[in-house]
Motif scaffolding. Structure first.
Motif, PDB file in Angstrom:
ATOM      1  N   ILE A  46       0.835  -1.208   0.000  1.00 21.52           N
ATOM      2  CA  ILE A  46       0.000   0.000   0.000  1.00 21.52           C
ATOM      3  C   ILE A  46       0.866   1.254   0.000  1.00 21.52           C
ATOM      4  N   ALA A  47       1.992   1.200   0.713  1.00 23.85           N
ATOM      5  CA  ALA A  47       2.925   2.342   0.711  1.00 23.85           C
ATOM      6  C   ALA A  47       3.460   2.583  -0.697  1.00 23.85           C
ATOM      7  N   ASP A  48       3.732   1.501  -1.426  1.00 18.74           N
ATOM      8  CA  ASP A  48       4.210   1.644  -2.806  1.00 18.74           C
ATOM      9  C   ASP A  48       3.098   2.188  -3.704  1.00 18.74           C
ATOM     10  N   ALA A  49       1.882   1.715  -3.483  1.00 23.45           N
ATOM     11  CA  ALA A  49       0.744   2.219  -4.274  1.00 23.45           C
ATOM     12  C   ALA A  49       0.551   3.712  -4.023  1.00 23.45           C
ATOM     13  N   ALA A  50       0.801   4.121  -2.792  1.00 24.45           N
ATOM     14  CA  ALA A  50       0.657   5.549  -2.445  1.00 24.45           C
ATOM     15  C   ALA A  50       1.670   6.406  -3.207  1.00 24.45           C
ATOM     16  N   GLN A  51       2.825   5.801  -3.521  1.00 25.97           N
ATOM     17  CA  GLN A  51       3.823   6.541  -4.310  1.00 25.97           C
ATOM     18  C   GLN A  51       3.281   6.814  -5.719  1.00 25.97           C
ATOM     19  N   MET A 253       2.338  -3.919 -19.189  1.00 26.08           N
ATOM     20  CA  MET A 253       1.830  -2.584 -18.870  1.00 26.08           C
ATOM     21  C   MET A 253       0.691  -2.197 -19.810  1.00 26.08           C
ATOM     22  N   ALA A 254      -0.376  -1.666 -19.254  1.00 30.26           N
ATOM     23  CA  ALA A 254      -1.499  -1.193 -20.063  1.00 30.26           C
ATOM     24  C   ALA A 254      -0.995  -0.235 -21.132  1.00 30.26           C
ATOM     25  N   GLY A 255      -1.470  -0.457 -22.355  1.00 31.12           N
ATOM     26  CA  GLY A 255      -1.107   0.437 -23.443  1.00 31.12           C
ATOM     27  C   GLY A 255       0.257   0.182 -24.041  1.00 31.12           C
ATOM     28  N   ALA A 256       1.054  -0.702 -23.417  1.00 29.24           N
ATOM     29  CA  ALA A 256       2.416  -0.929 -23.925  1.00 29.24           C
ATOM     30  C   ALA A 256       2.393  -1.693 -25.234  1.00 29.24           C
ATOM     31  N   ALA A 257       1.570  -2.737 -25.318  1.00 29.91           N
ATOM     32  CA  ALA A 257       1.553  -3.585 -26.521  1.00 29.91           C
ATOM     33  C   ALA A 257       0.641  -3.000 -27.596  1.00 29.91           C
ATOM     34  N   ASP A 258      -0.463  -2.358 -27.181  1.00 33.51           N
ATOM     35  CA  ASP A 258      -1.426  -1.883 -28.185  1.00 33.51           C
ATOM     36  C   ASP A 258      -2.112  -0.593 -27.735  1.00 33.51           C
ATOM     37  N   PRO A 259      -1.370   0.535 -27.751  1.00 35.31           N
ATOM     38  CA  PRO A 259      -1.965   1.805 -27.300  1.00 35.31           C
ATOM     39  C   PRO A 259      -3.187   2.220 -28.104  1.00 35.31           C
ATOM     40  N   PHE A 260      -3.245   1.824 -29.388  1.00 35.63           N
ATOM     41  CA  PHE A 260      -4.400   2.174 -30.226  1.00 35.63           C
ATOM     42  C   PHE A 260      -5.642   1.459 -29.710  1.00 35.63           C
ATOM     43  N   GLN A 261      -5.512   0.192 -29.257  1.00 34.22           N
ATOM     44  CA  GLN A 261      -6.670  -0.528 -28.707  1.00 34.22           C
ATOM     45  C   GLN A 261      -7.159   0.153 -27.432  1.00 34.22           C
ATOM     46  N   LEU A 262      -6.212   0.563 -26.565  1.00 32.94           N
ATOM     47  CA  LEU A 262      -6.606   1.226 -25.320  1.00 32.94           C
ATOM     48  C   LEU A 262      -7.360   2.516 -25.641  1.00 32.94           C
ATOM     49  N   LEU A 283      -5.871  -1.501 -12.915  1.00 36.84           N
ATOM     50  CA  LEU A 283      -4.765  -2.173 -13.604  1.00 36.84           C
ATOM     51  C   LEU A 283      -4.672  -3.579 -13.014  1.00 36.84           C
ATOM     52  N   ASP A 284      -4.293  -4.538 -13.849  1.00 39.20           N
ATOM     53  CA  ASP A 284      -4.018  -5.895 -13.366  1.00 39.20           C
ATOM     54  C   ASP A 284      -2.798  -6.372 -14.131  1.00 39.20           C
ATOM     55  N   GLN A 285      -1.647  -6.176 -13.548  1.00 37.50           N
ATOM     56  CA  GLN A 285      -0.390  -6.377 -14.276  1.00 37.50           C
ATOM     57  C   GLN A 285       0.635  -7.092 -13.411  1.00 37.50           C
ATOM     58  N   CYS A 286       1.652  -7.629 -14.074  1.00 36.90           N
ATOM     59  CA  CYS A 286       2.773  -8.265 -13.382  1.00 36.90           C
ATOM     60  C   CYS A 286       4.053  -7.743 -13.994  1.00 36.90           C
ATOM     61  N   HIS A 287       4.913  -7.220 -13.156  1.00 38.81           N
ATOM     62  CA  HIS A 287       6.160  -6.624 -13.667  1.00 38.81           C
ATOM     63  C   HIS A 287       7.293  -7.590 -13.367  1.00 38.81           C
ATOM     64  N   ASN A 288       7.396  -8.588 -14.237  1.00 39.22           N
ATOM     65  CA  ASN A 288       8.287  -9.730 -13.972  1.00 39.22           C
ATOM     66  C   ASN A 288       9.755  -9.380 -14.034  1.00 39.22           C
ATOM     67  N   ILE A 289      10.138  -8.423 -14.899  1.00 45.56           N
ATOM     68  CA  ILE A 289      11.564  -8.097 -15.091  1.00 45.56           C
ATOM     69  C   ILE A 289      11.842  -6.604 -14.896  1.00 45.56           C
ATOM     70  N   PRO A 294       7.806   2.280 -10.984  1.00 42.13           N
ATOM     71  CA  PRO A 294       7.833   3.086 -12.220  1.00 42.13           C
ATOM     72  C   PRO A 294       6.966   2.475 -13.326  1.00 42.13           C
ATOM     73  N   ALA A 295       6.881   1.143 -13.371  1.00 41.74           N
ATOM     74  CA  ALA A 295       6.052   0.487 -14.390  1.00 41.74           C
ATOM     75  C   ALA A 295       4.577   0.795 -14.162  1.00 41.74           C
ATOM     76  N   VAL A 296       4.162   0.823 -12.899  1.00 42.49           N
ATOM     77  CA  VAL A 296       2.760   1.144 -12.610  1.00 42.49           C
ATOM     78  C   VAL A 296       2.492   2.614 -12.918  1.00 42.49           C
ATOM     79  N   ILE A 297       3.455   3.493 -12.587  1.00 44.67           N
ATOM     80  CA  ILE A 297       3.299   4.920 -12.915  1.00 44.67           C
ATOM     81  C   ILE A 297       3.162   5.074 -14.436  1.00 44.67           C
ATOM     82  N   ARG A 298       4.031   4.426 -15.181  1.00 45.64           N
ATOM     83  CA  ARG A 298       3.988   4.488 -16.648  1.00 45.64           C
ATOM     84  C   ARG A 298       2.628   4.004 -17.171  1.00 45.64           C
ATOM     85  N   SER A 299       2.091   2.968 -16.546  1.00 42.01           N
ATOM     86  CA  SER A 299       0.796   2.419 -16.973  1.00 42.01           C
ATOM     87  C   SER A 299      -0.327   3.405 -16.716  1.00 42.01           C
TER      88      SER A 299
END
Ligand code: LRH
Ligand code: MN
Length: 386
Positions: A46-51, A253-262, A283-289, A294-299
């Protein structure tokens, strides 16, 4: 042309819910690459989500997943979350990780197992009462791998019975979000495989049962914005799990693969004047690597940009061209909006709201990432416990 003040107000009203599990370790069946600084507790997630909310101003809530985020006192957790500047959003059930659920949870041939699964779903509603959450999000991994393994019709009857019991337990201000998924982990038939099945069960249940569209849960080539338009018309679109994919349920990340679809999806939301009509944009994502915060912020920025482009569609010109049968003209109106660089507009709005125009850069400069790496030593890093 769209009224600039309305566009700005709409963008300011956009709220994106981030998932607690995006901040924990995740991976594939091949490998989970642990990352230093990953949260160990729901509080640290939750602290990270707050960031993310601190730097975007548009992510005021965090979805929890039970039992991954189980605590002894959810009222206390809700207070902690509030003190962090965000709130607890949807409560996600989990009837996909217990050995008893190998042949299904609420659809299992064994009534004892079905009772156990329904018990968990009802527990999640109890948790919603404590956290003040509106949404119960239900995703069932239930399905079969071989023809004949079980009776498709019987499984739907069992599913409907369980959903009815849970629906009737919901409080007056609570909703059910029924998420569908074409396949995985079941590889022949999934019991809630598509929007039609979810929609039909929702209609059978009642008005507070709505469909959750996870953008990674469709067959390749599915026109998701058509599903959005249809469910909006029917008043049964409750939520999105935004992510993106090149192949299957890649959870990128949302919009990363297909921003036109989003963009096309958000245009149907704007067209239906439903940007702030109670639909949960999650968002429902997994940042495996990649680095997770920052990935959630970008999303969040990707959803903001798709929404800004959708709000810039000249709907009068579009409708006129559509009614005249001006195929190329109509398509051009939509593409003009999509091809508009909305980043300066969003940067301006952030500056006006006292935010750094470059949220990802501002997060990196904050030193928060380095600080949690130094602080979060020892203990069990959070993950999917799979
Ligand atoms: C299933 C799903 C569901 C969540 C899980 C984390 O694939 O999309 O929304 O429970 O991911
Ligand atoms: Mn999902």
């Amino acid at each position: 042309m769209p009224n600039p003040a309305n566009v700005r107000a709409a963008l300011r009203s956009l709220e994106i819910e981030t998932p607690s599990w995006a901040y924990g370790n995740s991976g594939t069946r091949f490998k989970v690459f642990a990352q230093a600084g990953v949260p160990r507790t729901p509080q640290e997630k939750i602290a990270d989500a707050a960031q993310v909310h601190r730097f975007t101003g548009s992510a005021p809530s965090v979805a929890l997943h039970i039992p991954w985020d189980r605590v002894d006192d959810f009222t206390e957790l809700a207070k902690y979350t509030h003190d962090q500047g965000v709130r607890i959003g949807a409560i996600n059930s989990n009837v996909f990780q217990d050995d008893d659920y190998k042949l299904g949870s609420v659809t299992n041939p064994d009534p004892r197992v079905r009772r156990k699964a329904v018990r968990h779903l009802l527990d999640c509603v109890d948790i919603m009462d404590a956290t003040g959450s509106r949404d119960l999000k239900l995703w069932f991994s239930d399905g079969i791998n071989y023809p004949g393994q079980d009776d498709l019709r019987d499984r739907q009857d069992r599913l409907a019975e369980a959903l009815r019991e849970v629906y009737d337990r919901l409080g007056p201000h609570q909703r059910m979000l029924l998420e569908y998924k074409l396949f995985e982990p079941a590889f022949y038939a999934t019991d809630v495989p598509d929007w039609g099945t979810s929609y039909a069960h929702c209609v059978e249940l009642g008005p507070r049962a709505t469909v959750c569209i996870d953008t990674g849960h469709h067959a390749p080539g599915t026109n998701i914005e058509f599903i959005v338009a249809f469910l909006l018309r029917a008043g049964r679109l409750g939520a999105f799990d935004f992510n993106s994919r090149f192949y299957a349920d890649d959870d990128l990340m949302a919009g990363a693969a297909d921003p036109f679809q989003l963009f096309r999806i958000m245009y149907e939301i704007v067209r239906a004047d439903s940007l702030s009509s109670g639909i949960a944009f999650m968002l429902d994502q997994c940042h495996n690597i990649e680095a997770k915060i920052p990935a959630v912020i970008r999303s969040v920025l990707n959803v903001q940009e798709a929404t800004a482009k959708a709000l810039l569609v000249d709907r009068d010109a579009l409708r006129a061209a559509q009614l005249e049968g001006d195929v190329l003209g109509a398509n051009a109106v939509l593409m003009d909006a999509y091809n508009t660089d909305v980043r300066p507009l969003l940067a301006e709005l952030r500056t006006e709201d006292g935010l750094d125009p470059d949220p990802v850069g501002a997060y990196r400069r904050s030193g928060y990432g380095e600080r949690v790496v130094a602080e979060r030593v020892g203990g069990q890093q959070a993950g999917w416990n799979a």
